[in-house]
Design a protein around this motif. Structure first.
Motif, PDB file in Angstrom:
ATOM      1  N   VAL A 149      -1.728 -43.125  11.780  1.00  0.00           N
ATOM      2  CA  VAL A 149      -0.416 -43.395  11.173  1.00  0.00           C
ATOM      3  C   VAL A 149      -0.529 -44.533  10.159  1.00  0.00           C
ATOM      4  O   VAL A 149       0.048 -44.462   9.065  1.00  0.00           O
ATOM      5  N   VAL A 150      -1.289 -45.565  10.482  1.00  0.00           N
ATOM      6  CA  VAL A 150      -1.472 -46.695   9.568  1.00  0.00           C
ATOM      7  C   VAL A 150      -2.166 -46.220   8.284  1.00  0.00           C
ATOM      8  O   VAL A 150      -1.751 -46.588   7.175  1.00  0.00           O
ATOM      9  N   ASP A 151      -3.205 -45.392   8.421  1.00  0.00           N
ATOM     10  CA  ASP A 151      -3.896 -44.890   7.234  1.00  0.00           C
ATOM     11  C   ASP A 151      -2.968 -44.035   6.373  1.00  0.00           C
ATOM     12  O   ASP A 151      -2.918 -44.190   5.156  1.00  0.00           O
ATOM     13  N   TYR A 152      -2.223 -43.121   7.002  1.00  0.00           N
ATOM     14  CA  TYR A 152      -1.284 -42.287   6.237  1.00  0.00           C
ATOM     15  C   TYR A 152      -0.218 -43.147   5.548  1.00  0.00           C
ATOM     16  O   TYR A 152       0.146 -42.878   4.401  1.00  0.00           O
ATOM     17  N   SER A 153       0.258 -44.171   6.226  1.00  0.00           N
ATOM     18  CA  SER A 153       1.276 -45.053   5.635  1.00  0.00           C
ATOM     19  C   SER A 153       0.714 -45.805   4.439  1.00  0.00           C
ATOM     20  O   SER A 153       1.365 -45.922   3.389  1.00  0.00           O
ATOM     21  N   ARG A 154      -0.484 -46.298   4.586  1.00  0.00           N
ATOM     22  CA  ARG A 154      -1.157 -47.017   3.489  1.00  0.00           C
ATOM     23  C   ARG A 154      -1.375 -46.075   2.301  1.00  0.00           C
ATOM     24  O   ARG A 154      -1.148 -46.455   1.147  1.00  0.00           O
ATOM     25  N   PHE A 155      -1.789 -44.844   2.590  1.00  0.00           N
ATOM     26  CA  PHE A 155      -2.006 -43.863   1.524  1.00  0.00           C
ATOM     27  C   PHE A 155      -0.699 -43.543   0.806  1.00  0.00           C
ATOM     28  O   PHE A 155      -0.680 -43.368  -0.412  1.00  0.00           O
ATOM     29  N   THR A 156       0.383 -43.447   1.563  1.00  0.00           N
ATOM     30  CA  THR A 156       1.689 -43.135   0.967  1.00  0.00           C
ATOM     31  C   THR A 156       2.085 -44.210  -0.034  1.00  0.00           C
ATOM     32  O   THR A 156       2.514 -43.904  -1.150  1.00  0.00           O
ATOM     33  N   VAL A 157       1.914 -45.465   0.335  1.00  0.00           N
ATOM     34  CA  VAL A 157       2.244 -46.573  -0.571  1.00  0.00           C
ATOM     35  C   VAL A 157       1.365 -46.504  -1.818  1.00  0.00           C
ATOM     36  O   VAL A 157       1.846 -46.662  -2.948  1.00  0.00           O
ATOM     37  N   GLU A 158       0.095 -46.247  -1.630  1.00  0.00           N
ATOM     38  CA  GLU A 158      -0.835 -46.183  -2.754  1.00  0.00           C
ATOM     39  C   GLU A 158      -0.470 -45.036  -3.713  1.00  0.00           C
ATOM     40  O   GLU A 158      -0.479 -45.203  -4.938  1.00  0.00           O
ATOM     41  N   VAL A 159      -0.112 -43.897  -3.150  1.00  0.00           N
ATOM     42  CA  VAL A 159       0.240 -42.740  -3.974  1.00  0.00           C
ATOM     43  C   VAL A 159       1.578 -42.969  -4.683  1.00  0.00           C
ATOM     44  O   VAL A 159       1.756 -42.557  -5.834  1.00  0.00           O
ATOM     45  N   LEU A 160       2.519 -43.626  -4.008  1.00  0.00           N
ATOM     46  CA  LEU A 160       3.797 -43.926  -4.659  1.00  0.00           C
ATOM     47  C   LEU A 160       3.601 -44.882  -5.835  1.00  0.00           C
ATOM     48  O   LEU A 160       4.280 -44.755  -6.861  1.00  0.00           O
ATOM     49  N   LYS A 161       2.684 -45.822  -5.710  1.00  0.00           N
ATOM     50  CA  LYS A 161       2.370 -46.726  -6.826  1.00  0.00           C
ATOM     51  C   LYS A 161       1.766 -45.939  -7.986  1.00  0.00           C
ATOM     52  O   LYS A 161       2.129 -46.150  -9.150  1.00  0.00           O
ATOM     53  N   LEU A 162       0.870 -45.018  -7.668  1.00  0.00           N
ATOM     54  CA  LEU A 162       0.287 -44.152  -8.699  1.00  0.00           C
ATOM     55  C   LEU A 162       1.378 -43.335  -9.377  1.00  0.00           C
ATOM     56  O   LEU A 162       1.408 -43.202 -10.604  1.00  0.00           O
ATOM     57  N   SER A 163       2.310 -42.824  -8.598  1.00  0.00           N
ATOM     58  CA  SER A 163       3.425 -42.039  -9.124  1.00  0.00           C
ATOM     59  C   SER A 163       4.301 -42.872 -10.050  1.00  0.00           C
ATOM     60  O   SER A 163       4.718 -42.406 -11.122  1.00  0.00           O
ATOM     61  N   GLU A 164       4.573 -44.106  -9.646  1.00  0.00           N
ATOM     62  CA  GLU A 164       5.390 -44.990 -10.487  1.00  0.00           C
ATOM     63  C   GLU A 164       4.706 -45.238 -11.830  1.00  0.00           C
ATOM     64  O   GLU A 164       5.348 -45.195 -12.892  1.00  0.00           O
ATOM     65  N   ASP A 165       3.401 -45.468 -11.792  1.00  0.00           N
ATOM     66  CA  ASP A 165       2.664 -45.686 -13.036  1.00  0.00           C
ATOM     67  C   ASP A 165       2.679 -44.431 -13.901  1.00  0.00           C
ATOM     68  O   ASP A 165       2.760 -44.519 -15.132  1.00  0.00           O
ATOM     69  N   GLY A 166       2.624 -43.265 -13.266  1.00  0.00           N
ATOM     70  CA  GLY A 166       2.710 -42.015 -14.013  1.00  0.00           C
ATOM     71  C   GLY A 166       4.076 -41.827 -14.643  1.00  0.00           C
ATOM     72  O   GLY A 166       4.189 -41.392 -15.799  1.00  0.00           O
ATOM     73  N   ALA A 167       5.125 -42.171 -13.908  1.00  0.00           N
ATOM     74  CA  ALA A 167       6.485 -42.081 -14.453  1.00  0.00           C
ATOM     75  C   ALA A 167       6.643 -43.029 -15.638  1.00  0.00           C
ATOM     76  O   ALA A 167       7.231 -42.662 -16.663  1.00  0.00           O
ATOM     77  N   ASN A 168       6.095 -44.231 -15.520  1.00  0.00           N
ATOM     78  CA  ASN A 168       6.165 -45.188 -16.632  1.00  0.00           C
ATOM     79  C   ASN A 168       5.419 -44.667 -17.860  1.00  0.00           C
ATOM     80  O   ASN A 168       5.881 -44.837 -18.991  1.00  0.00           O
ATOM     81  N   LEU A 169       4.287 -44.015 -17.639  1.00  0.00           N
ATOM     82  CA  LEU A 169       3.531 -43.426 -18.742  1.00  0.00           C
ATOM     83  C   LEU A 169       4.327 -42.296 -19.404  1.00  0.00           C
ATOM     84  O   LEU A 169       4.352 -42.171 -20.634  1.00  0.00           O
TER      85      LEU A 169
END
Length: 191
Positions: A149-169
């Motif tokens: 669960v901790v790994d999946y949660s950490r991955f979710t945050v990391e992917v959401l950050k990637l998504s935000e950067d993609g939206a900004n681009l």
């Protein structure tokens, strides 16, 4: 399958008899001490490794053909994130001597001529990211091992950050269209 190119998903032995949990220790063992994965955990791990493998192939292809250097760099960053997630998630399957999906990168051609616009590739990649966040959310809700669960949660945050950067681009390039919005009833009531 006959040629050994396609891998079968992991197989869990069919139970010979119905067993019930008699102590809370099964749940507590899920808090980092239980060694064997449940069938649901195996299913989610396999599916998440597979979708990340597909993501690696797509980002490999998209990065080869993207016209913009910023877009190309973004796809390569997405590929790195997926490879890291594959490594961690596959290790759980490997610890239980279970199979995990092979990559698809060998299916990507060596072409650098894009059949799609950067805008379309960005849109498609961001849809994949949102689907991946949903997959991780399902896996979190169905996992009983806290380390998982901790790994999946950490991955979710990391992917959401990637998504935000993609939206900004996409915003920077004026590619992100405003989706339809619900009527704002408070503002309508004021008029």
């Amino acid at each position: 399958m006959d040629k050994g190119l396609a891998m079968r998903p992991p197989v869990i032995p069919y139970p010979q008899k119905l067993e019930f949990v008699h102590k809370q220790s099964f749940i507590l063992e899920g808090l980092g001490r239980r060694e064997s994965l449940t069938g649901t955990e195996v299913t989610n791990l396999y599916a998440n490794v597979l979708t990340n493998r597909i993501g690696v192939a797509i980002t490999t292809a998209f990065s080869q053909v993207a016209k913009s250097k910023k877009v190309r760099k973004y796809f390569l960053r997405g590929k790195d994130v997926s490879l890291k997630h594959i490594k961690v998630l596959s290790s759980y399957l490997e610890m239980d001597s279970l199979a995990f999906p092979m990559g698809f990168e060998q299916e990507v051609t060596d072409s650098n001529e894009s059949p799609f616009s950067d805008k379309l590739m960005m849109f498609h990649f961001n849809l994949m990211i949102y689907a991946g966040v949903g997959n991780y959310g399902i896996a979190i809700s169905e996992s009983q091992k806290t380390d998982l669960v901790v790994d999946y949660s950490r991955f979710t945050v990391e992917v959401l950050k990637l998504s935000e950067d993609g939206a900004n681009l996409m915003i920077e390039n004026e590619w992100l269209e405003q989706p339809p919005l619900a009527a704002n009833r408070r503002d309508l009531a004021k008029n």
